[in-house]
Enzyme design. Structure first.
Site, short mmCIF file in Angstrom:
data_model
loop_
_atom_site.label_atom_id
_atom_site.label_comp_id
_atom_site.label_asym_id
_atom_site.label_seq_id
_atom_site.Cartn_x
_atom_site.Cartn_y
_atom_site.Cartn_z
N LYS A 294 8.70 -19.36 2.51
CA LYS A 294 7.64 -18.76 2.93
C LYS A 294 7.12 -18.67 1.34
CE LYS A 294 6.89 -14.08 4.65
NZ LYS A 294 7.26 -12.86 5.50
N ASP B 142 3.58 -12.78 16.76
CA ASP B 142 4.59 -13.71 16.47
C ASP B 142 5.25 -12.91 15.33
OD1 ASP B 142 1.76 -12.20 15.35
OD2 ASP B 142 1.41 -13.36 13.53
N ASN B 143 5.75 -12.11 15.65
CA ASN B 143 6.42 -11.36 14.51
C ASN B 143 7.69 -11.13 15.59
OD1 ASN B 143 5.04 -12.46 12.80
ND2 ASN B 143 3.96 -10.15 12.11
P1 AMP Z 1 2.51 -12.08 9.09
O1 AMP Z 1 1.26 -10.83 9.15
O2 AMP Z 1 3.21 -12.30 7.64
O3 AMP Z 1 3.21 -12.40 10.40
O4 AMP Z 1 1.44 -13.53 9.46
C1 AMP Z 1 0.13 -13.46 10.24
C2 AMP Z 1 -0.48 -15.01 10.25
O5 AMP Z 1 -0.71 -15.19 9.07
C3 AMP Z 1 1.01 -16.21 9.84
O6 AMP Z 1 -0.04 -17.04 10.76
C4 AMP Z 1 0.67 -16.03 8.74
O7 AMP Z 1 1.11 -17.75 8.74
C5 AMP Z 1 -1.08 -16.34 8.25
N1 AMP Z 1 -0.37 -15.54 6.86
C6 AMP Z 1 -0.34 -14.37 5.76
N2 AMP Z 1 -0.47 -14.49 4.86
C7 AMP Z 1 -0.96 -15.42 4.73
C8 AMP Z 1 -1.28 -16.48 3.66
N3 AMP Z 1 -1.13 -16.08 2.24
N4 AMP Z 1 -1.76 -17.27 3.17
C9 AMP Z 1 -1.84 -18.26 4.55
N5 AMP Z 1 -1.56 -17.62 5.58
C10 AMP Z 1 -1.32 -16.55 5.57
MG MG Z 2 4.50 -13.39 10.97
#
Ligand code: AMP
Ligand code: MG
Length: 483
Positions: free
Chosen positions: A111, A250-251
């Site tokens: 990650k 997605d989580n």
């Molecule tokens: P999360 O809230 O961390 O579960 O992420 C939700 C979505 O946003 C997922 O598709 C992640 O891959 C994307 N995402 C979160 N942070 C970033 C980042 N800094 N760059 C690219 N994609 C991100």
């Molecule tokens: Mg996620």
């Protein structure tokens, strides 16, 4: 050691429709900041080798064995109730699968490894603080017996990451029994490719719920198994006081492991309305709402499986609803059994009197806003005959005395309580303190915190501050998304 390293590529080859081959962005100046040596050994990796430049190369995706096919995984997801058809690993890569020393297949995933085709507006990077947060909280969850993805290592990259400020960047090496999510099924379902959906479901059955393959309706059995795994997981969160903070589809995993530690936190004062995420204005993912949301997410999973359950949609819906309807009962039973153990009453019959004791206890804790973790350890001392520590936590002594006398009459088992209730959890003020120091280059508080919370039940002298609630001036804690 490194010669036998074998990264398999089951996901990449079984489900190319959900996998985009991709490479990690090289880290200019990688430095290993945290490594779980016992997890490394469990995975058949030599911790000393992981500390070498080649090992760090594996942990950042820069040096991979020739057979590896790193991929960004595709998934969709409901985020705070709104559907996004294309999320996917925007800043993560699945390096492949390892077979651990017990023969289990485990994903090795990075990650913060750079932008991928799913990055949208994101920079593909991760800051050191949030990756260390995932490391310490997931390791604590594992030590608390809560199914979770694991953290093998955090490597600082030497690259600056721009958030509100410029922060040190890092890559987390995460280990999971898989990264299949409800959102993976949503992505496959809306692609309209029924064969892809079927292969995804069969891959999930083989990896996580093999008994479903033997059922008359394997895909209904898969849904039932995920419902059961999630009911058990969410009960464990509630028993330990964990707030995930961003339970988007997605989580949520198919395996039943906790995944994606973003704006997560442990409650201090017991209050079902507790929210830590700065963006969860409506309290959708509040502490006390997690079982309801989990069932909502499972309904989204059920929708994706309908065409596999029965070609007759009416019939498929009826069966899927039946599977979903099992959730509240499974959850309530797991929670109630867990509460009996927390109160030292596991050997007692699961009867009305015990249920009333449990309900009265939670209502007492709520009204006095007692520290959730400290309360149970204080109560264990009452089981040994000293009521004062627990009485000291409550406002209304008459009520608590009345409850204590009913509870003691059940002869609670103090040793069981000490095995069930942690002394040390990653308290929010301690996590913040450790991450702030680590971001400034001093990792000693972080290392110490990991050491404390990975042996959560056994009380040690000298660690008093780790067992205490946040000082009053810590204020209302908030954690932030977009990390
Ligand atoms: P999360 O809230 O961390 O579960 O992420 C939700 C979505 O946003 C997922 O598709 C992640 O891959 C994307 N995402 C979160 N942070 C970033 C980042 N800094 N760059 C690219 N994609 C991100
Ligand atoms: Mg996620």
């Amino acid at each position: 050691m490194s010669a036998d390293l074998l990264l398999q590529r089951h996901f990449a080859t079984d489900l190319p429709g959900l996998a985009i081959p991709w490479q990690a962005e090289p880290a200019p100046n990688p430095r290993l900041v945290a490594l779980d040596e016992s997890l490394a050994v469990e995975l058949g990796l030599d911790p000393a080798w992981l500390r070498t430049p080649k090992g760090v190369g594996l942990l950042t995706g820069a040096v991979l064995p020739p057979e590896a096919t790193p991929v960004a995984q595709a998934y969709a997801g409901h985020q705070f109730g709104g559907f996004s058809p294309r999320l996917g690993d925007g800043r993560a890569l699945l390096l492949g699968e390892l077979i651990d020393t017990e023969g289990r297949m485990r994903d090795l995933h990075l990650k913060g490894a750079g932008r991928t085709p799913f990055a949208r507006g994101g920079d593909g990077l991760a800051a050191l603080g949030p990756m260390l947060r995932e490391y310490v909280v997931s390791e604590a969850m594992h030590a608390l017996g809560v199914p979770t993805t694991r953290s093998l290592a955090v490597v600082s990259t030497g690259r600056q990451v721009l958030r509100e400020d410029a922060l040190p960047g890092a890559v987390l090496a995460r280990v999971a029994s898989s990264h299949l999510r409800v959102g993976s099924f949503q992505y496959a379902a809306i692609s309209g490719d029924l064969d892809l959906l079927r292969r995804l479901a069969d891959h999930a059955i083989a990896r996580h719920h093999p008994a479903a393959a033997e059922a008359d309706l394997p895909h209904l059995a898969l849904l039932e198994a995920v419902v059961a795994a999630q009911a058990s997981l969410i009960a464990k969160w509630m028993l330990v006081g964990f707030v995930h903070g961003v339970m988007n589809t997605d989580n949520m995993t198919i395996s039943g492991e906790t995944i994606d530690y973003g704006p997560c936190a442990f409650i201090d004062a017991f209050d079902p309305a507790t929210v830590y995420s700065s963006i969860d204005h409506a309290g959708r993912y509040a502490f006390g709402n997690q079982a309801v949301v989990a069932q909502w997410n499972l309904a989204r999973l059920a929708e994706t499986l309908l065409p596999l359950i029965d070609p007759d949609q009416e019939r498929a819906i009826e069966l899927a609803v039946g599977a979903l309807d099992a959730f509240p009962g499974l959850y309530a039973d797991a929670w109630a059994a867990g509460m009996r153990a927390k109160l030292g009453l596991a050997d007692q019959a699961d009867n009305e009197a015990t249920a009333t004791l449990v309900a009265d206890w939670t209502s007492l804790m709520h009204r006095s806003r007692v520290d959730h973790t400290a309360a149970y350890r204080a109560l264990a001392r009452a089981a040994r005959g000293d009521n004062e520590p627990v009485r000291g936590l409550f406002l209304d002594l008459r009520e608590v005395d009345e409850w204590l006398s009913r509870w003691s009459a059940q002869e609670p088992d103090a040793a069981l309580m000490d095995r069930t209730n942690p002394v040390y959890i990653p308290r929010n003020h301690l996590v913040e303190e450790a991450l702030t120091a680590a971001t400034d280059g001093d990792h000693s508080l972080f290392d110490r915190l990991v050491e404390v919370v990975t042996a959560p039940y056994d009380e040690r002298p000298g660690l008093e501050r780790y067992a205490q609630p946040a000082p009053d001036d810590f204020g209302t804690y908030q954690t932030f998304c977009g990390t």
